[in-house]
Design a protein around this motif. Structure first.
Motif, mmCIF file in Angstrom:
data_model
loop_
_atom_site.group_PDB
_atom_site.id
_atom_site.type_symbol
_atom_site.label_atom_id
_atom_site.label_comp_id
_atom_site.label_asym_id
_atom_site.label_seq_id
_atom_site.Cartn_x
_atom_site.Cartn_y
_atom_site.Cartn_z
ATOM 1 N N ASN A 237 35.789 59.457 54.401
ATOM 2 C CA ASN A 237 36.164 60.871 54.276
ATOM 3 C C ASN A 237 36.520 61.532 55.602
ATOM 4 O OD1 ASN A 237 36.025 62.338 51.507
ATOM 5 N ND2 ASN A 237 34.436 60.764 51.415
ATOM 6 N N ILE A 238 36.325 60.817 56.701
ATOM 7 C CA ILE A 238 36.828 61.330 57.982
ATOM 8 C C ILE A 238 38.315 61.632 57.824
ATOM 9 C CG2 ILE A 238 37.419 60.674 60.359
ATOM 10 C CD1 ILE A 238 34.854 58.988 60.408
ATOM 11 N N TYR A 239 38.977 60.851 56.988
ATOM 12 C CA TYR A 239 40.427 60.942 56.863
ATOM 13 C C TYR A 239 40.874 61.724 55.634
ATOM 14 C CZ TYR A 239 39.939 57.824 60.663
ATOM 15 O OH TYR A 239 39.572 57.315 61.886
ATOM 16 N N ARG A 240 39.933 62.363 54.968
ATOM 17 C CA ARG A 240 40.305 63.208 53.833
ATOM 18 C C ARG A 240 41.173 64.365 54.328
ATOM 19 N NH1 ARG A 240 36.889 67.252 51.675
ATOM 20 N NH2 ARG A 240 35.028 66.084 52.229
ATOM 21 N N ASP A 241 42.260 64.613 53.595
ATOM 22 C CA ASP A 241 43.183 65.702 53.953
ATOM 23 C C ASP A 241 43.753 65.558 55.358
ATOM 24 O OD1 ASP A 241 42.900 67.057 51.497
ATOM 25 O OD2 ASP A 241 41.037 67.970 52.164
ATOM 26 N N GLU A 242 43.898 64.327 55.798
ATOM 27 C CA GLU A 242 44.502 64.104 57.111
ATOM 28 C C GLU A 242 45.805 63.325 56.958
ATOM 29 O OE1 GLU A 242 43.338 65.110 60.109
ATOM 30 O OE2 GLU A 242 41.595 66.096 59.190
ATOM 31 N N ILE A 243 46.698 63.558 57.892
ATOM 32 C CA ILE A 243 47.909 62.741 57.998
ATOM 33 C C ILE A 243 47.860 62.088 59.370
ATOM 34 C CG2 ILE A 243 50.433 62.721 58.042
ATOM 35 C CD1 ILE A 243 50.386 65.239 56.305
ATOM 36 N N VAL A 244 47.600 60.801 59.396
ATOM 37 C CA VAL A 244 47.492 60.128 60.693
ATOM 38 C C VAL A 244 48.834 59.499 61.068
ATOM 39 C CG1 VAL A 244 45.046 59.631 60.323
ATOM 40 C CG2 VAL A 244 46.734 57.894 59.774
ATOM 41 N N ARG A 366 46.491 60.266 54.264
ATOM 42 C CA ARG A 366 47.864 59.785 54.380
ATOM 43 C C ARG A 366 48.225 59.412 55.810
ATOM 44 N NH1 ARG A 366 50.670 64.864 51.739
ATOM 45 N NH2 ARG A 366 48.998 65.830 52.930
ATOM 46 N N PHE A 367 49.377 58.784 55.950
ATOM 47 C CA PHE A 367 49.896 58.486 57.274
ATOM 48 C C PHE A 367 51.374 58.819 57.273
ATOM 49 C CE2 PHE A 367 52.557 54.688 56.807
ATOM 50 C CZ PHE A 367 52.266 54.324 55.512
ATOM 51 N N ARG A 368 51.915 58.985 58.470
ATOM 52 C CA ARG A 368 53.341 59.244 58.587
ATOM 53 C C ARG A 368 53.914 58.275 59.611
ATOM 54 N NH1 ARG A 368 56.077 64.262 58.026
ATOM 55 N NH2 ARG A 368 54.188 65.415 58.439
ATOM 56 N N ALA A 369 54.954 57.547 59.199
ATOM 57 C CA ALA A 369 55.620 56.631 60.115
ATOM 58 C C ALA A 369 56.894 57.299 60.603
ATOM 59 C CB ALA A 369 55.935 55.318 59.406
ATOM 60 N N GLU A 375 52.739 59.169 53.495
ATOM 61 C CA GLU A 375 52.477 58.212 52.428
ATOM 62 C C GLU A 375 50.968 57.981 52.349
ATOM 63 O OE1 GLU A 375 54.225 53.927 51.578
ATOM 64 O OE2 GLU A 375 55.256 54.893 53.254
ATOM 65 N N LEU A 376 50.500 57.653 51.156
ATOM 66 C CA LEU A 376 49.076 57.406 51.001
ATOM 67 C C LEU A 376 48.674 56.122 51.722
ATOM 68 C CD1 LEU A 376 48.651 58.253 47.213
ATOM 69 C CD2 LEU A 376 47.783 59.587 49.145
ATOM 70 N N LEU A 377 47.511 56.146 52.347
ATOM 71 C CA LEU A 377 46.951 54.959 52.975
ATOM 72 C C LEU A 377 46.339 54.056 51.916
ATOM 73 C CD1 LEU A 377 45.110 56.838 55.808
ATOM 74 C CD2 LEU A 377 46.776 55.050 56.230
ATOM 75 N N HIS A 378 46.004 52.858 52.320
ATOM 76 C CA HIS A 378 45.136 52.029 51.496
ATOM 77 C C HIS A 378 43.781 51.956 52.188
ATOM 78 C CE1 HIS A 378 48.131 49.615 48.805
ATOM 79 N NE2 HIS A 378 48.285 50.912 48.717
ATOM 80 N N THR A 379 42.720 52.014 51.401
ATOM 81 C CA THR A 379 41.386 51.969 51.996
ATOM 82 C C THR A 379 40.647 50.711 51.539
ATOM 83 O OG1 THR A 379 40.332 53.203 50.184
ATOM 84 C CG2 THR A 379 41.223 54.492 52.005
ATOM 85 N N LEU A 380 39.790 50.227 52.445
ATOM 86 C CA LEU A 380 38.956 49.060 52.131
ATOM 87 C C LEU A 380 37.598 49.267 52.771
ATOM 88 C CD1 LEU A 380 41.891 47.793 53.494
ATOM 89 C CD2 LEU A 380 41.002 45.880 52.175
ATOM 90 N N ASN A 381 36.610 48.620 52.186
ATOM 91 C CA ASN A 381 35.347 48.575 52.887
ATOM 92 C C ASN A 381 34.521 47.394 52.427
ATOM 93 O OD1 ASN A 381 33.437 49.323 50.725
ATOM 94 N ND2 ASN A 381 34.496 51.275 50.773
ATOM 95 N N GLY A 382 33.530 47.095 53.240
ATOM 96 C CA GLY A 382 32.648 45.992 52.904
ATOM 97 C C GLY A 382 31.393 46.081 53.751
ATOM 98 N N SER A 383 30.325 45.547 53.215
ATOM 99 C CA SER A 383 29.102 45.553 53.999
ATOM 100 C C SER A 383 29.193 44.449 55.033
ATOM 101 C CB SER A 383 27.887 45.301 53.117
ATOM 102 O OG SER A 383 28.238 45.365 51.753
ATOM 103 N N GLY A 384 28.741 44.809 56.212
ATOM 104 C CA GLY A 384 28.881 43.782 57.252
ATOM 105 C C GLY A 384 27.652 43.608 58.133
ATOM 106 N N LEU A 385 26.473 43.496 57.558
ATOM 107 C CA LEU A 385 26.047 43.306 56.173
ATOM 108 C C LEU A 385 24.984 44.329 55.772
ATOM 109 C CD1 LEU A 385 25.282 39.522 56.766
ATOM 110 C CD2 LEU A 385 27.268 40.398 55.547
ATOM 111 N N ALA A 386 24.482 44.173 54.556
ATOM 112 C CA ALA A 386 23.306 44.944 54.156
ATOM 113 C C ALA A 386 22.131 44.443 54.993
ATOM 114 C CB ALA A 386 23.031 44.747 52.672
ATOM 115 N N VAL A 387 21.618 45.307 55.858
ATOM 116 C CA VAL A 387 20.638 44.849 56.854
ATOM 117 C C VAL A 387 19.307 44.455 56.213
ATOM 118 C CG1 VAL A 387 19.429 45.433 58.982
ATOM 119 C CG2 VAL A 387 21.735 46.305 58.594
#
Length: 427
Positions: A237-244, A366-369, A375-387
């Motif tokens: 959500n750092i990037y919510r409503d942002e255009i990077v 979003r991002f702008r080139a 354009e909408l970004l794609h988001t991913l996440n993963g635990s690296g790891l569950a401590v």
RNA sequence: GGAGAGGUGUCCGAGCGGUCGAAGGAGCACGCCUGGAAAGUGUGUAAGGGGUAACUCUUCGAGGGUUCGAAUCCCUCCCUCUCCGCCA
């Protein structure tokens, strides 16, 4: 949220794909909402246009010093009619939004059909399952000397919490540090620190709300605040409503936080020990990438999580979640499952997902080139790891049968060179 | 928590009832200039939605209200800054 325009074009095929995850998409209801929306929107906008045009005419007449009374009279009850039209339109929009927000992401074509975790598909195995010449204990028994104290935790808080003592606590801290350092130094992630309490918009953005409110700890008070269930929420959500700027991609963050989960509906499962807690530590990996890159990024991110297990020399396997086990926002998820000798089975220790633009659309990330449209970004996440679970895995895999646990080599620098933990003496 | 000042487009910033989706600048895009670049210069450039299209609607922190008409006036809330108070 799914792309409504794509949905409109072919609701049938979306319904078909949603079936894979066992979600029943009501095409008829969708069509009805859509046609109602169309007519109500047209009506409302027509009235709005009329009002705008007439008001503008009044403005011009006034500027020209003409009498505006007849023009004002002409407007008559337009305002009231507009109010009614708007009210109807808004009501429908609310209904429509509620419907759309409840629709999960479309599973990727590579996601196997299936109902629950039984149908997940194993991809690979790594490491050698240790052969003990004694009966391996599970972490609860290993910590029974005082290192892991569930009873005291129950007294001060309730069930599904733990009090830990001494070396085990340091081991958990060492694990987190080791993971963060590895991701920063070897995998190019940028570390962030974030709030552990977030507002409803943030939970909505990543998809925990509105459907999974019961899984969250809500903070009492006037404002609507929640404890984070995972760092995914504040970090994405750092990037919510942002255009990077396009040049900033990919954005890769690592973040260590506690996670708070009510786990409603899971009573009776994993009640023993630290497998399922209301509070646990996790190092999370989050990526925001160009839409063309997200599938590569998923493989990369998964490999990053795997590398931690490999460095710790913990045996694990990877599985693709089947449709029925897939989380609400994910298009595809690969789980890492670590071997737990005390349980004699593989248990989830990381979950790596590609959300495509599903989360990004909800939070308008979003991002702008160059001079192009955002354009909408794609988001991913993963635990690296569950401590917390990694701690369990280390305890159970590195036990020696005499009440000691060997410290994995890579962790020793973080443990002041310590080689073994004496669990019998309360660690 | 108290007092004051604010929140406008990718960013900075003007506007304080009508012709304002919004001056000016930066940035960005495309030209010109150049051996090439920098500088200079010209043009363009908010986002989101609806419609086959013509076209149209919405948005100036959020939500209400006043008005034929609100970025502009009123109310509530959120946030930021300055000063004071309290405090790890």
């Amino acid at each position: 949220m799914l792309d409504v325009r794509a949905l409109r074009q072919d609701p049938q095929s979306a319904a078909k794909r949603l079936k894979i995850r066992g979600f029943d998409f009501d095409v008829e209801r969708f069509d009805l909402l859509e046609s109602q929306r169309k007519s109500l929107q047209a009506e409302t906008e027509q009235l709005q246009n009329e009002r705008n045009t007439k008001s503008k005419a009044i403005g011009k007449a006034k500027a020209a010093g003409e009498d505006i009374a007849p023009l004002v009279a002409e407007i008559g009850n337009l305002g009231d009619r507009l109010d009614v039209a708007r009210e109807n339109f808004n009501q429908l929009q609310d209904e429509y939004q509620l419907f759309l927000r409840g629709v999960p992401n479309l599973p990727d074509a590579s996601v196997p059909a299936g109902a629950d975790e039984e149908d997940n598909e194993e991809l690979s195995r790594w490491g050698k399952i240790p052969n003990f010449n004694f009966d391996p204990k599970d972490h609860v028994d290993l910590g029974a000397g005082g290192a892991l104290d569930f009873e005291t935790a129950a007294k001060i808080s309730g069930s599904r919490f733990v009090v830990m003592h001494g070396g085990v606590v340091r081991l958990q801290r060492a694990l987190a540090q080791f993971m963060i350092d590895t991701h920063v130094n070897e995998h190019g992630y940028h570390e962030v620190y974030v709030p552990y309490i977030v507002n409803a918009d943030s939970l909505y953005g990543t998809g925990q709300l509105p459907k999974f409110a019961d899984d969250q700890f809500k903070v009492a008070g006037e404002a609507e605040f929640y404890l984070i269930p995972t760092a995914e929420v504040p970090v994405t959500n750092i990037y919510r409503d942002e255009i990077v700027a396009g040049e900033r991609l990919p954005i890769k963050h690592v973040c260590h936080t506690p996670c708070f989960r009510r786990e409603a509906g899971s009573y009776g499962r994993d009640t023993r020990g630290m497998i399922r807690q209301h509070q646990f530590e996790k190092v999370e990996l989050v990526q925001l990438v160009h839409p063309n890159e997200s599938w590569n990024a998923l493989e990369e991110l998964t490999a990053h999580a795997e590398s931690i297990l490999k460095k710790l020399e913990l045996p694990f396997r990877t599985v693709v979640l089947c449709g029925g086990d897939l989380g609400f926002s994910a298009a595809k998820t690969v789980d890492l499952e670590v071997w737990l000798p005390g349980q004699g089975q593989y248990r989830e220790i990381s979950s790596c997902s590609n959300f495509l633009d599903f989360q990004a659309r909800r939070m308008q990330a979003r991002f702008r080139a160059g001079g192009d449209k955002p354009e909408l970004l794609h988001t991913l996440n993963g635990s690296g790891l569950a401590v917390g679970r990694t701690l369990i895995a280390v305890l159970e895999n590195y036990q020696d049968g005499d009440g000691r646990v060997h410290i994995p080599d890579v962790l020793r620098p973080y443990m002041g060179g310590m080689q073994t933990l004496d669990m019998a003496s309360g660690a």
